[in-house]
Design a protein around this motif. Structure first.
Motif: not given
Length: 388
Positions: A286-304
């Motif tokens: 879970q700690h790896i999955a959550f880290k990747l989820a935060r990475m995805q959120a950062r990409v989405h925010q930056a692209r928008l």
């Protein structure tokens, strides 16, 4: 505001992604180690029309917009930030200034090779005491008959010393005005200085933490003489002209940072699915999955953020604050994702042959170049009506 890409824009992004994956990525470690710009790859980018993307077809461009340029920059930055910034600076600073402010003769001389990728142009703004405070510029250009005589130095100038660099636009003090209160206002103008002009010296390339493939040099001008006709744009409008170039450049810089954040996510996600520890892949933790989820959120925010700024730039709407927000958010996203991706890779992430290690080294400058994080915060706070 609609953030969906048109089919043509999506096709461009996917085409450049394939080029990045098939051509740039396999050579990235070699060129990073050799610390040289791969001119063969630059030529292929020229053949794809990337350097001419936001310029009219009648001028030799592709007839697209600044948004399409940013898409190409993001796609390249996924695998190699140095190659991406070569395109970003080459177009946003090098070509854009000549296209927007050049005379018919200047455009005819410089644009054909620049738009095709056969040549690169630099933009000489930063000095030892004049970076964020561009008004502190000390390089001078004095009109002597029908020639400008330049003296001074510049530093951290991208695309300024490659074998195909043809010209550098130099900001210089061309006059001074004493105000009633006794203070002095500098008149800043832009001068085109061709490569090889006597007295124009390109210093040794910097030994940088990252962006090893990107060409970056200090420049010196000692009694450099160029024709008076090499004045780029209106005399005394250099400050206003390069501020607009920097505002637009921050959008492309944000796209670059978004690409870097995306590249880190892609590499870390692949590794998390492949790497097995205690009979399961590490992505199931879970700690790896959550880290990747935060990475995805950062990409989405930056692209928008960068898409919002780019849409407004294309529509002719004010975008200064949005460009600063995009650069602030995306630069931090790239740095955070590089750190998290390196952590997920563990020891392998500390090897320079690994893409995430190069992103870790490269991404710090995304919080510095084209205006530091603090400069972006200053611009955003001023837009809020704060003057501190």
């Amino acid at each position: 505001m609609n953030y969906e890409l048109t089919p043509e824009q999506q096709n461009l992004y996917e085409t450049v992604c394939r080029f990045a994956d098939d051509v740039v990525a396999p050579a990235a470690y070699q060129y990073d180690t050799e610390r040289r710009l791969p001119l063969d790859i630059i030529a292929q980018m020229g053949d794809l029309g990337l350097f001419g993307l936001p310029f009219p077809v009648e001028d030799g461009g592709q007839g697209k917009t600044y948004l399409e340029l940013c898409l190409a920059v993001e796609a390249l930055a996924r695998v190699d930030q140095s190659i991406a910034v070569t395109l970003e600076a080459g177009v946003g600073l090098g070509i854009q200034s000549i296209f927007r402010h050049g005379t018919a003769e200047q455009k005819a001389r410089w644009l054909p090779d620049l738009l095709s990728g056969r040549a690169l142009a630099g933009f000489g703004l930063t000095e030892a005491g004049a970076g964020s405070d561009a008004g502190a510029t000390r390089t001078t250009a004095v009109l002597d008959g029908d020639e400008w005589v330049l003296n001074g130095t510049k530093q951290f100038i991208t695309n300024s010393g490659t074998p195909i660099t043809s010209v550098v636009t130099v900001t210089a003090v061309t006059g001074e005005e004493t105000r009633p209160d006794g203070s002095v206002k500098k008149e800043l103008s832009c001068i085109l200085v061709p490569t090889g002009t006597p007295g124009f010296t390109v210093g040794e390339a910097y030994d940088k933490v990252g962006w090893h493939t990107s060409d970056t040099h200090p420049l010196a001008f000692e009694n450099v003489r160029v024709p008076a006709a090499n004045l780029l744009g209106e005399r005394g409008r250099g400050y206003a002209n390069f501020l607009r170039a920097l505002d637009e450049g921050r959008i492309a810089f944000a796209a670059l940072a978004t690409g870097a954040a995306q590249g880190c996510l892609e590499e870390a996600l692949r590794y998390a699915k492949e790497r097995h520890v205690f009979d399961r892949n590490i992505g199931e933790n879970q700690h790896i999955a959550f880290k990747l989820a935060r990475m995805q959120a950062r990409v989405h925010q930056a692209r928008l953020c960068w898409l919002d700024a780019a849409r407004k730039q294309v529509a002719g709407l004010p975008f200064k604050s949005e460009a600063s927000i995009a650069k602030l958010v995306s630069g931090e996203a790239a740095m955070d994702n590089a750190r998290d991706a390196t952590q997920i890779f563990g020891g392998y992430g500390f090897l320079n042959e690994n893409a995430v290690a190069r992103h870790y080294r490269d991404s710090k400058v995304l919080e510095i170049g084209e205006g530091t994080t603090e400069v972006q915060l200053m611009i955003i706070s001023r837009d809020l009506g704060l003057t501190a």
